[in-house]
Design a protein around this motif. Structure first.
Motif, PDB file in Angstrom:
ATOM      1  N   VAL A 277       0.832  -1.200   0.000  1.00 14.14           N
ATOM      2  CA  VAL A 277       0.000   0.000   0.000  1.00 14.14           C
ATOM      3  C   VAL A 277       0.874   1.260   0.000  1.00 14.14           C
ATOM      4  CG1 VAL A 277      -1.664   1.350   1.324  1.00 14.14           C
ATOM      5  CG2 VAL A 277      -1.954  -1.128   1.113  1.00 14.14           C
ATOM      6  N   ALA A 278       1.907   1.249   0.840  1.00 19.89           N
ATOM      7  CA  ALA A 278       2.787   2.413   0.935  1.00 19.89           C
ATOM      8  C   ALA A 278       3.556   2.636  -0.363  1.00 19.89           C
ATOM      9  CB  ALA A 278       3.767   2.234   2.098  1.00 19.89           C
ATOM     10  N   ALA A 279       4.048   1.554  -0.964  1.00 18.45           N
ATOM     11  CA  ALA A 279       4.844   1.672  -2.189  1.00 18.45           C
ATOM     12  C   ALA A 279       4.003   2.127  -3.371  1.00 18.45           C
ATOM     13  CB  ALA A 279       5.506   0.336  -2.507  1.00 18.45           C
ATOM     14  N   ALA A 280       2.748   1.658  -3.436  1.00 12.44           N
ATOM     15  CA  ALA A 280       1.892   1.997  -4.570  1.00 12.44           C
ATOM     16  C   ALA A 280       1.286   3.388  -4.466  1.00 12.44           C
ATOM     17  CB  ALA A 280       0.769   0.962  -4.694  1.00 12.44           C
ATOM     18  N   SER A 281       1.290   3.973  -3.277  1.00 15.54           N
ATOM     19  CA  SER A 281       0.717   5.315  -3.128  1.00 15.54           C
ATOM     20  C   SER A 281       1.625   6.350  -3.771  1.00 15.54           C
ATOM     21  CB  SER A 281       0.518   5.638  -1.644  1.00 15.54           C
ATOM     22  OG  SER A 281       1.760   5.672  -0.969  1.00 15.54           O
ATOM     23  N   PRO A 282       1.044   7.417  -4.335  1.00 11.28           N
ATOM     24  CA  PRO A 282       1.847   8.428  -5.018  1.00 11.28           C
ATOM     25  C   PRO A 282       2.881   9.065  -4.092  1.00 11.28           C
ATOM     26  CG  PRO A 282      -0.481   8.691  -5.532  1.00 11.28           C
ATOM     27  CD  PRO A 282      -0.389   7.684  -4.411  1.00 11.28           C
ATOM     28  N   GLY A 283       4.045   9.289  -4.615  1.00 14.58           N
ATOM     29  CA  GLY A 283       5.125   9.914  -3.863  1.00 14.58           C
ATOM     30  C   GLY A 283       6.261  10.260  -4.805  1.00 14.58           C
ATOM     31  N   PRO A 284       7.349  10.826  -4.311  1.00 11.55           N
ATOM     32  CA  PRO A 284       8.475  11.214  -5.171  1.00 11.55           C
ATOM     33  C   PRO A 284       9.033  10.069  -6.005  1.00 11.55           C
ATOM     34  CG  PRO A 284       8.692  12.207  -3.013  1.00 11.55           C
ATOM     35  CD  PRO A 284       7.551  11.248  -2.915  1.00 11.55           C
ATOM     36  N   GLY A 285       9.134   8.874  -5.413  1.00 14.68           N
ATOM     37  CA  GLY A 285       9.683   7.743  -6.146  1.00 14.68           C
ATOM     38  C   GLY A 285       8.818   7.331  -7.323  1.00 14.68           C
ATOM     39  N   ILE A 286       7.523   7.182  -7.082  1.00 11.26           N
ATOM     40  CA  ILE A 286       6.586   6.810  -8.152  1.00 11.26           C
ATOM     41  C   ILE A 286       6.520   7.904  -9.206  1.00 11.26           C
ATOM     42  CG2 ILE A 286       4.160   6.348  -8.683  1.00 11.26           C
ATOM     43  CD1 ILE A 286       5.648   4.038  -7.313  1.00 11.26           C
ATOM     44  N   ALA A 287       6.495   9.164  -8.762  1.00  9.87           N
ATOM     45  CA  ALA A 287       6.462  10.287  -9.713  1.00  9.87           C
ATOM     46  C   ALA A 287       7.694  10.262 -10.608  1.00  9.87           C
ATOM     47  CB  ALA A 287       6.382  11.607  -8.957  1.00  9.87           C
ATOM     48  N   ALA A 288       8.849   9.938 -10.033  1.00  7.19           N
ATOM     49  CA  ALA A 288      10.087   9.883 -10.807  1.00  7.19           C
ATOM     50  C   ALA A 288      10.042   8.765 -11.841  1.00  7.19           C
ATOM     51  CB  ALA A 288      11.278   9.691  -9.870  1.00  7.19           C
TER      52      ALA A 288
ATOM     53  N   VAL B 160      22.135  13.908   1.044  1.00  8.41           N
ATOM     54  CA  VAL B 160      21.582  12.895   0.146  1.00  8.41           C
ATOM     55  C   VAL B 160      20.209  13.319  -0.359  1.00  8.41           C
ATOM     56  CG1 VAL B 160      20.686  10.529   0.035  1.00  8.41           C
ATOM     57  CG2 VAL B 160      22.871  10.985   1.148  1.00  8.41           C
ATOM     58  N   LYS B 161      19.404  13.875   0.560  1.00 14.43           N
ATOM     59  CA  LYS B 161      18.058  14.307   0.184  1.00 14.43           C
ATOM     60  C   LYS B 161      18.111  15.371  -0.903  1.00 14.43           C
ATOM     61  CE  LYS B 161      15.639  17.146   2.842  1.00 14.43           C
ATOM     62  NZ  LYS B 161      14.752  17.660   3.909  1.00 14.43           N
ATOM     63  N   TYR B 162      18.970  16.380  -0.712  1.00 13.47           N
ATOM     64  CA  TYR B 162      19.052  17.461  -1.689  1.00 13.47           C
ATOM     65  C   TYR B 162      19.700  16.999  -2.985  1.00 13.47           C
ATOM     66  CZ  TYR B 162      17.387  20.723   1.824  1.00 13.47           C
ATOM     67  OH  TYR B 162      16.617  21.369   2.751  1.00 13.47           O
ATOM     68  N   ALA B 163      20.589  16.011  -2.905  1.00 13.06           N
ATOM     69  CA  ALA B 163      21.181  15.456  -4.128  1.00 13.06           C
ATOM     70  C   ALA B 163      20.095  14.778  -4.968  1.00 13.06           C
ATOM     71  CB  ALA B 163      22.282  14.460  -3.780  1.00 13.06           C
ATOM     72  N   GLY B 164      19.212  14.026  -4.294  1.00 11.13           N
ATOM     73  CA  GLY B 164      18.099  13.387  -4.994  1.00 11.13           C
ATOM     74  C   GLY B 164      17.161  14.408  -5.604  1.00 11.13           C
TER      75      GLY B 164
ATOM     76  N   VAL C 148      17.239   9.238  -4.605  1.00  8.39           N
ATOM     77  CA  VAL C 148      15.836   9.642  -4.484  1.00  8.39           C
ATOM     78  C   VAL C 148      15.175   8.948  -3.296  1.00  8.39           C
ATOM     79  CG1 VAL C 148      13.562   9.505  -5.575  1.00  8.39           C
ATOM     80  CG2 VAL C 148      15.528  10.240  -6.913  1.00  8.39           C
ATOM     81  N   THR C 149      15.407   7.636  -3.151  1.00  6.88           N
ATOM     82  CA  THR C 149      14.793   6.896  -2.049  1.00  6.88           C
ATOM     83  C   THR C 149      15.377   7.297  -0.702  1.00  6.88           C
ATOM     84  OG1 THR C 149      14.240   4.982  -3.411  1.00  6.88           O
ATOM     85  CG2 THR C 149      14.393   4.612  -1.058  1.00  6.88           C
ATOM     86  N   LEU C 150      16.688   7.460  -0.623  1.00  6.29           N
ATOM     87  CA  LEU C 150      17.310   7.815   0.650  1.00  6.29           C
ATOM     88  C   LEU C 150      16.848   9.181   1.148  1.00  6.29           C
ATOM     89  CD1 LEU C 150      21.001   6.545   0.245  1.00  6.29           C
ATOM     90  CD2 LEU C 150      19.089   5.462   1.436  1.00  6.29           C
ATOM     91  N   GLY C 151      16.418  10.036   0.228  1.00  2.21           N
ATOM     92  CA  GLY C 151      15.929  11.348   0.627  1.00  2.21           C
ATOM     93  C   GLY C 151      14.421  11.482   0.600  1.00  2.21           C
ATOM     94  N   ASN C 152      13.727  10.355   0.392  1.00  8.53           N
ATOM     95  CA  ASN C 152      12.269  10.370   0.292  1.00  8.53           C
ATOM     96  C   ASN C 152      11.645  10.282   1.690  1.00  8.53           C
ATOM     97  OD1 ASN C 152       9.558   9.938  -0.189  1.00  8.53           O
ATOM     98  ND2 ASN C 152       9.870   8.401  -1.761  1.00  8.53           N
ATOM     99  N   PRO C 153      10.995  11.344   2.158  1.00 11.20           N
ATOM    100  CA  PRO C 153      10.431  11.330   3.522  1.00 11.20           C
ATOM    101  C   PRO C 153       9.398  10.239   3.746  1.00 11.20           C
ATOM    102  CG  PRO C 153       9.609  13.201   2.258  1.00 11.20           C
ATOM    103  CD  PRO C 153      10.733  12.614   1.460  1.00 11.20           C
ATOM    104  N   LYS C 154       8.660   9.866   2.702  1.00 11.44           N
ATOM    105  CA  LYS C 154       7.651   8.816   2.853  1.00 11.44           C
ATOM    106  C   LYS C 154       8.308   7.482   3.199  1.00 11.44           C
ATOM    107  CE  LYS C 154       5.607   6.616  -0.532  1.00 11.44           C
ATOM    108  NZ  LYS C 154       4.804   6.244  -1.721  1.00 11.44           N
TER     109      LYS C 154
END
Length: 207
Positions: free
Chosen positions: A18-29, A78-82, A122-128
């Motif tokens: 459920v968490a992975a399929a929900s919209p977020g920076p990773g899915i948007a990318a 890392v977050k800002y690099a992503g 992207v994942t290491l800096g993804n708050p979700k």
């Protein structure tokens, strides 16, 4: 040989799905990348995203949440690099030539290693993702009783769930991409996905 019970694994798998399929920076990318460039390089990019999940899972399992807070500055970088990489992709999409033939194939190649580390950043800096593994997982899995076998089981489940979710988004985005056949449509999808990518970058950087 011990490990987790089936119920525990199923609860973890369901929650992660459920968490992975929900919209977020990773899915948007993922979606923006496939819409803008096709499926080339998608495997390397999503592999980086998935390994980033394993990194945060490892932090949670080994009790390194405190360490992650102690070295907050490192993860901030890392977050800002992503976020910077997502903005770069957004700019590339906005400035790409609007040619209908690009819908069929974009022959420009990107190094898989570069794409892998971009996805990892992207994942290491993804708050979700951070919240899921460092805040929710300890409440789903009894980490105090988790052994090496249980950890391997969690990693296998994590990679399997993410592979399924990411593959589904890649397929859907690739099919949507083939609907566009004119230069105007290509320009529209490039700029729309570029905007989504920039929004993902802002979401990563602002949390």
């Amino acid at each position: 040989m011990s490990g987790l019970d089936l119920t525990g694994l199923l609860v973890f798998a369901g929650t992660l799905a459920v968490a992975a399929a929900s919209p977020g920076p990773g899915i948007a990318a993922i979606v923006a990348r496939v819409l803008g460039r096709g499926t080339q390089g998608a495997a390397a990019f999503t592999a980086g995203l998935a390994i980033g999940d394993v990194v945060w899972l490892t932090f949670a399992v080994t009790g390194l949440a405190v360490l992650a807070q102690t070295f907050h500055g490192v993860f901030l970088v890392v977050k800002y690099a992503g976020a910077a990489y997502l903005l770069y992709l957004a700019w590339k999409l906005w400035s790409a030539a609007a040619e209908a033939r690009e819908i069929e194939a974009d022959r420009r190649r990107e190094h898989p290693v570069k794409l892998f580390f971009a996805g990892l950043a992207v994942t290491l800096g993804n708050p979700k993702v951070i919240v899921f593994y460092l805040a929710l997982v300890p409440n789903i899995v009894d980490l105090a009783r988790l052994d090496a076998v249980g950890y391997v089981e969690l990693v296998v489940v994590t990679l399997s769930i993410l592979a399924a979710v990411f593959s589904a988004y890649i397929v859907l985005a690739a099919r949507a991409r083939r609907l566009f056949t004119s230069a105007q449509a290509v320009r529209l999808v490039n700029r729309a996905t570029g905007t989504v990518m920039a929004g993902a970058a802002v979401a990563v950087a602002s949390r």
